[in-house]
Design a protein around this motif. Structure first.
Motif, PDB file in Angstrom:
ATOM      1  N   UNK A   1      15.896  22.417 -22.560  1.00 32.19           N
ATOM      2  CA  UNK A   1      14.583  22.128 -22.039  1.00 32.19           C
ATOM      3  C   UNK A   1      13.843  21.176 -22.981  1.00 32.19           C
ATOM      4  N   UNK A   2      13.235  20.172 -22.430  1.00 43.70           N
ATOM      5  CA  UNK A   2      12.498  19.184 -23.217  1.00 43.70           C
ATOM      6  C   UNK A   2      11.202  19.791 -23.726  1.00 43.70           C
ATOM      7  N   UNK A   3      10.969  19.594 -24.999  1.00 43.85           N
ATOM      8  CA  UNK A   3       9.737  20.086 -25.597  1.00 43.85           C
ATOM      9  C   UNK A   3       8.726  18.950 -25.675  1.00 43.85           C
ATOM     10  N   UNK A   4       7.472  19.275 -25.416  1.00 45.33           N
ATOM     11  CA  UNK A   4       6.421  18.273 -25.395  1.00 45.33           C
ATOM     12  C   UNK A   4       5.489  18.414 -26.589  1.00 45.33           C
ATOM     13  N   UNK A   5       4.781  17.334 -26.862  1.00 45.77           N
ATOM     14  CA  UNK A   5       3.847  17.288 -27.981  1.00 45.77           C
ATOM     15  C   UNK A   5       2.828  18.420 -27.873  1.00 45.77           C
ATOM     16  N   UNK A   6       2.339  18.710 -26.668  1.00 49.91           N
ATOM     17  CA  UNK A   6       1.324  19.764 -26.491  1.00 49.91           C
ATOM     18  C   UNK A   6       1.811  21.121 -27.014  1.00 49.91           C
ATOM     19  N   UNK A   7       3.133  21.304 -27.071  1.00 52.52           N
ATOM     20  CA  UNK A   7       3.700  22.572 -27.502  1.00 52.52           C
ATOM     21  C   UNK A   7       3.660  22.765 -29.010  1.00 52.52           C
ATOM     22  N   UNK A   8       3.553  21.678 -29.763  1.00 53.85           N
ATOM     23  CA  UNK A   8       3.612  21.808 -31.224  1.00 53.85           C
ATOM     24  C   UNK A   8       2.402  21.237 -31.947  1.00 53.85           C
ATOM     25  N   UNK A   9       1.547  20.508 -31.236  1.00 52.47           N
ATOM     26  CA  UNK A   9       0.432  19.838 -31.906  1.00 52.47           C
ATOM     27  C   UNK A   9      -0.577  20.845 -32.449  1.00 52.47           C
ATOM     28  N   UNK A  10      -1.269  20.438 -33.481  1.00 49.99           N
ATOM     29  CA  UNK A  10      -2.397  21.191 -34.003  1.00 49.99           C
ATOM     30  C   UNK A  10      -3.594  20.847 -33.133  1.00 49.99           C
ATOM     31  N   UNK A  11      -4.215  21.867 -32.575  1.00 49.57           N
ATOM     32  CA  UNK A  11      -5.326  21.645 -31.648  1.00 49.57           C
ATOM     33  C   UNK A  11      -6.689  21.764 -32.319  1.00 49.57           C
ATOM     34  N   UNK A  12      -6.743  22.424 -33.460  1.00 48.56           N
ATOM     35  CA  UNK A  12      -8.007  22.602 -34.180  1.00 48.56           C
ATOM     36  C   UNK A  12      -8.270  21.361 -35.025  1.00 48.56           C
ATOM     37  N   UNK A  13      -8.943  20.406 -34.439  1.00 46.92           N
ATOM     38  CA  UNK A  13      -9.174  19.136 -35.111  1.00 46.92           C
ATOM     39  C   UNK A  13     -10.392  19.189 -36.020  1.00 46.92           C
ATOM     40  N   UNK A  14     -10.293  18.479 -37.118  1.00 47.81           N
ATOM     41  CA  UNK A  14     -11.424  18.281 -38.001  1.00 47.81           C
ATOM     42  C   UNK A  14     -11.792  16.812 -37.860  1.00 47.81           C
ATOM     43  N   UNK A  15     -13.028  16.559 -37.446  1.00 43.63           N
ATOM     44  CA  UNK A  15     -13.459  15.189 -37.190  1.00 43.63           C
ATOM     45  C   UNK A  15     -14.756  14.890 -37.927  1.00 43.63           C
ATOM     46  N   UNK A  16     -14.973  13.603 -38.155  1.00 47.44           N
ATOM     47  CA  UNK A  16     -16.223  13.133 -38.747  1.00 47.44           C
ATOM     48  C   UNK A  16     -16.645  11.855 -38.031  1.00 47.44           C
ATOM     49  N   UNK A  17     -17.908  11.503 -38.190  1.00 49.11           N
ATOM     50  CA  UNK A  17     -18.442  10.256 -37.649  1.00 49.11           C
ATOM     51  C   UNK A  17     -18.146   9.114 -38.623  1.00 49.11           C
ATOM     52  N   UNK A  18     -18.100   7.877 -38.139  1.00 51.16           N
ATOM     53  CA  UNK A  18     -17.777   6.742 -39.007  1.00 51.16           C
ATOM     54  C   UNK A  18     -18.713   6.557 -40.203  1.00 51.16           C
ATOM     55  N   UNK A  19     -19.959   6.972 -40.097  1.00 51.76           N
ATOM     56  CA  UNK A  19     -20.903   6.764 -41.200  1.00 51.76           C
ATOM     57  C   UNK A  19     -20.960   7.929 -42.182  1.00 51.76           C
ATOM     58  N   UNK A  20     -20.061   8.883 -42.048  1.00 55.48           N
ATOM     59  CA  UNK A  20     -19.966   9.998 -42.999  1.00 55.48           C
ATOM     60  C   UNK A  20     -19.524   9.451 -44.358  1.00 55.48           C
ATOM     61  N   UNK A  21     -20.135   9.943 -45.413  1.00 50.32           N
ATOM     62  CA  UNK A  21     -19.755   9.457 -46.756  1.00 50.32           C
ATOM     63  C   UNK A  21     -18.354   9.932 -47.108  1.00 50.32           C
ATOM     64  N   UNK A  22     -17.658   9.122 -47.900  1.00 50.54           N
ATOM     65  CA  UNK A  22     -16.306   9.505 -48.303  1.00 50.54           C
ATOM     66  C   UNK A  22     -16.327  10.734 -49.198  1.00 50.54           C
ATOM     67  N   UNK A  23     -17.412  10.928 -49.934  1.00 49.84           N
ATOM     68  CA  UNK A  23     -17.536  12.129 -50.764  1.00 49.84           C
ATOM     69  C   UNK A  23     -17.584  13.372 -49.872  1.00 49.84           C
ATOM     70  N   UNK A  24     -18.372  13.308 -48.798  1.00 57.01           N
ATOM     71  CA  UNK A  24     -18.434  14.432 -47.858  1.00 57.01           C
ATOM     72  C   UNK A  24     -17.079  14.682 -47.207  1.00 57.01           C
ATOM     73  N   UNK A  25     -16.359  13.622 -46.892  1.00 52.63           N
ATOM     74  CA  UNK A  25     -15.029  13.772 -46.286  1.00 52.63           C
ATOM     75  C   UNK A  25     -14.067  14.425 -47.277  1.00 52.63           C
ATOM     76  N   UNK A  26     -14.103  13.994 -48.526  1.00 55.06           N
ATOM     77  CA  UNK A  26     -13.226  14.586 -49.540  1.00 55.06           C
ATOM     78  C   UNK A  26     -13.532  16.077 -49.717  1.00 55.06           C
ATOM     79  N   UNK A  27     -14.802  16.424 -49.728  1.00 54.62           N
ATOM     80  CA  UNK A  27     -15.180  17.835 -49.866  1.00 54.62           C
ATOM     81  C   UNK A  27     -14.751  18.633 -48.640  1.00 54.62           C
TER      82      UNK A  27
END
Length: 139
Positions: free
Chosen positions: A1-27
Motif C-alpha cells: 500500500x502506498x503511503x502518503x505524506x499526510x500519514x507521516x507529516x508533523x501537523x503541529x506547526x510553529x510559525x512566525x510572521x516575516x517581521x518577527x525578530x531573529x532573536x525571538x525566533x531563536x528563543x
C-alpha cells in the motif's frame, strides 16, 4: 500500500510572521526544541528559517541580531509537497535537492512539514537516525 505524506507529516506547526525578530525566533526554537520555523503571512507560506540560517545568515554577518527580522534570514524559494504526495516522492525530492525538511502545503497554505527524522522514524525506526529522532529532547 502506498503511503502518503499526510500519514507521516508533523501537523503541529510553529510559525512566525516575516517581521518577527531573529532573536525571538531563536528563543522560540529553543523553547519548542525545534530546528525550523515556517514564515507565514496572512495564512500563506512565505518561507522557512532554520537554526542554521540564523547562524549563517545572521550571526556570521555580524552586527546586532536584535535589529534583524526573520524575513532577512529565511529561505523563500522552498520545495514543497502536498499531503497527497507519496512518501517515495518526498524522499526523492529531499535526496535530489539535499534538503532535510519540506513544508507540506495545500495551495500556498502550510498544513504540515516532513523532516528527515520523520522519514527515519517511519521507514527505519531501528536505525541510529530513527532512534535519535524518536528520542525525547534533552531538557
Amino acid at each position: 500500500m502506498t503511503q502518503h505524506v499526510r500519514d507521516i507529516m508533523t501537523k503541529d506547526l510553529v510559525t512566525v510572521a516575516p517581521l518577527t525578530s531573529v532573536v525571538d525566533v531563536a528563543q522560540l526554537m529553543r523553547r519548542e526544541d525545534i530546528g525550523d520555523v515556517l514564515v507565514v503571512e496572512d495564512g500563506h507560506l512565505r518561507g522557512m528559517v532554520t537554526d542554521r540560517d540564523l547562524v549563517v545568515r545572521v550571526m556570521a554577518e555580524g552586527g546586532n541580531p536584535g535589529d534583524r527580522t526573520v524575513a532577512s534570514a529565511c529561505s523563500e524559494d522552498l520545495l514543497t509537497v502536498g499531503p497527497g504526495d507519496t512518501v517515495g516522492d518526498v524522499i526523492g525530492l529531499m535526496r535530489e535537492h539535499a534538503v532535510r525538511r519540506v513544508p507540506v502545503v495545500e495551495g500556498d497554505r502550510p498544513v504540515g512539514i516532513v523532516s528527515l527524522g520523520d522519514l527515519a522514524i517511519e521507514r527505519d525506526p531501528g536505525s541510529a537516525l530513527g532512534d535519535i529522532s524518536a528520542a525525547r529532547p534533552d531538557g
